[in-house]
Scaffold this active site. Structure first.
Site, short mmCIF file in Angstrom:
data_model
loop_
_atom_site.label_atom_id
_atom_site.label_comp_id
_atom_site.label_asym_id
_atom_site.label_seq_id
_atom_site.Cartn_x
_atom_site.Cartn_y
_atom_site.Cartn_z
N LYS A 7 -9.56 2.09 -2.95
CA LYS A 7 -10.09 1.52 -1.72
C LYS A 7 -11.50 2.02 -1.46
O LYS A 7 -11.78 3.22 -1.52
CB LYS A 7 -9.17 1.90 -0.55
CG LYS A 7 -9.51 1.26 0.77
CD LYS A 7 -8.46 1.66 1.80
CE LYS A 7 -8.74 1.01 3.14
NZ LYS A 7 -7.75 1.45 4.15
N CYS A 16 -5.24 -2.37 2.59
CA CYS A 16 -5.20 -2.19 4.05
C CYS A 16 -6.20 -3.14 4.70
O CYS A 16 -6.20 -4.33 4.45
CB CYS A 16 -5.46 -0.74 4.40
SG CYS A 16 -5.20 -0.34 6.14
N GLU A 23 0.84 -1.20 0.00
CA GLU A 23 0.00 0.00 0.00
C GLU A 23 0.88 1.25 0.00
O GLU A 23 1.84 1.35 0.75
CB GLU A 23 -0.89 -0.02 1.24
CG GLU A 23 -1.76 1.21 1.42
CD GLU A 23 -2.48 1.21 2.76
OE1 GLU A 23 -3.46 1.96 2.91
OE2 GLU A 23 -2.07 0.45 3.67
#
Length: 504
Positions: A327, A377, A267
């Site tokens: 995301k 994440c 990430e």
């Protein structure tokens, strides 16, 4: 002078505290998983003669103790790296812990109420009520399904293979059911022979299925290379280190990943707005051509409206962009700050972390190699996101994360454990690239084929496979929660009917 030891023994909250401690010990990194089957016994003992109010507070105390032990790392994230003073950081932690503990308090309250109002033994009502409470905790206010009871069994693979049919809530159900039956045996109280037989049969069937399934070791015909850059959080967003960070990933890829089908960086491996850094784009796009691999990496994107997103891109072997993903489930207080209108002191936290915006619904990146489901994440903490990726065609799951926020706490170990569940539930290999660890290759049965230590630069290589199967759980989702709701409703109805017959 009173003996302090005797005072502790006499305290009605001592058993609740003990249960809270046990709920910490069963989770990573301590991972005394077997204690999960005994963890609720002290709490159940404390509820025997308690009123409804006392039942709630004893459950709440268990929750406070357990969540303090499991989530203490929040202070590290918001104080050390979020720039918030230690007092405000502690307040943020306590607000979260107090809120999370309410769910445990509601669990004991409902169980006690059912026993007093409907004459239902709590060993029957506790398992479905716990499942419903866990579901609510993972759903309400964006949800926080961190360290469910089932997650304590991440290293007991034969036991959890059944979640490809049931989902993880089934494991929580069985653990609470065993706690209830053991407590009744210790108290020498009668239990329903039929109920006990059903629980034992479910345990036996789950273990039998798990051992049979694990007999076969699935091959991994494709090769992955996972780069763990080990960039500390205080360096990651420092402009002075930007070039060094880029070269760290570039050089590690050139040195160690040739012959790989897919190279994965973590990430925000590129700590910049990738679309707006043309010189960096040219530099990185040349890399797949040199290695002959697909390259998946995390970065920041910015749309035409100026909104920032936490994103991932895949570059093909010739350097062309195969696709991207942003995301969808952001981290509260990590990527955006909720409740600022009601809690003005959080404005300072917002300035520190910035504000990100979510992407569209989860969907895999379709490449010439296959369809890659990306989980950025802690998106992988939510099974619904994984299920949606797989339903839409994901053949392999890739988790990219930056756990440097949590330093050397228990959080990286807890976070890692969730992906064993996602692999089994979805019947997909999971490739995990974590900036500071734990990076891993996990097969579709949850076996860890390779993993790294935390806070060490590394390149992890190993095989993986693309799969097109669809498990029962992926197709039907958390149907087991609805089954638990029906079970609880059926038990309450039975209790009411029995009471009416006795009143005649």
């Amino acid at each position: 002078m009173s003996d302090p030891i005797q005072s502790i023994k006499k305290s009605p909250f001592s058993p609740a505290i003990l249960s809270g401690v046990l709920l910490v010990l069963i989770q990573p990194p301590v991972s005394l998983s077997f204690l999960a089957f005994f963890a609720f016994i002290p709490l159940f003992y404390s509820l025997e003669k308690a009123g409804l109010r006392e039942s709630f507070f004893r459950g709440w105390v268990t929750g406070v103790v357990s969540f303090l032990g499991l989530l203490y790392w929040v202070i590290v994230a918001v104080h050390k790296y979020g720039g918030i003073n230690i007092y405000l950081s502690f307040l943020i932690l306590m607000l979260l812990v107090v809120y999370m503990a309410v769910y445990t308090g509601c669990f004991t309250l409902v169980v006690s109420y059912c026993e007093k109002r409907f004459s239902l033994p709590f060993y029957i009502t506790a398992p479905p009520v716990w499942v419903l409470v866990e579901y609510l905790r993972g759903t309400l206010l964006t949800g926080f399904p961190w360290s469910y009871l089932s997650h304590s069994q991440y290293n007991f693979l034969p036991f959890i293979q059944v979640i490809s049919f049931t989902g993880a809530y089934f494991i929580s159900f069985l653990i609470v059911a065993v706690n209830g039956l053991l407590f009744m045996l210790l108290k020498r109280k009668r239990v329903s022979f039929v109920y006990a037989g059903i629980i034992c049969a479910l345990l036996a069937l789950s273990l039998t299925y798990g051992f049979i399934k694990l007999r076969t070791l699935e091959p991994g015909p494709l090769k992955a290379a996972i780069v763990q850059g080990n960039i500390t959080q205080d360096m990651k967003w420092d402009e002075a280190f930007k070039l060094k960070i880029i070269n760290t990933y570039y050089q590690a890829t050139m040195d160690s990943t040739k012959g790989s089908n897919l190279v994965v960086w973590p990430e925000t491996a590129m700590p910049l707005i990738f679309d707006q850094e043309e010189h960096v784009r040219r530099y990185i796009r040349a890399l797949p051509s040199l290695t002959g691999s697909y390259l998946l990496f995390g970065t920041i994107s910015r749309d035409t409206m100026g909104k920032f997103r936490n994103s991932a891109y895949v570059l093909g072997p010739h350097g062309h962009e195969e696709g991207g993903y942003s995301k969808t489930h952001l981290v509260p207080f990590g990527e955006y700050t909720p409740l600022r209108a009601y809690l003005p002191f959080l404005e300072r936290l917002s300035v520190q972390i910035g504000e990100f915006f979510p992407g569209q619904s989860p969907a895999p990146i379709r490449t010439g190699m296959g369809n890659i489901g990306v989980l950025i994440c802690y998106e992988g903490v939510f099974p619904g996101i994984t299920n949606e990726e797989v339903r839409r065609g994901a053949q392999v799951l890739v988790n990219i994360t930056n756990d440097a926020w949590y330093d050397r706490t228990s959080a990286p170990y807890q976070h890692f454990a969730f992906y064993i569940f996602r692999a089994i539930e979805s019947d997909r290999w999971v490739l995990r690239s974590a900036n500071t660890g734990i990076s891993a290759i996990i097969d579709s049965s949850g076996r860890v084929r390779g993993k790294t230590a935390i806070f060490q630069p590394a390149v992890l290589t190993g095989g993986f496979a693309l799969k097109d199967t669809t498990t029962f759980y992926v197709r039907h989702g958390d149907y087991f929660v609805f089954v638990m709701l029906l079970l609880l409703a059926g038990a309450i109805t039975t209790g009411l009917l029995k009471q009416r017959r006795n009143q005649r």
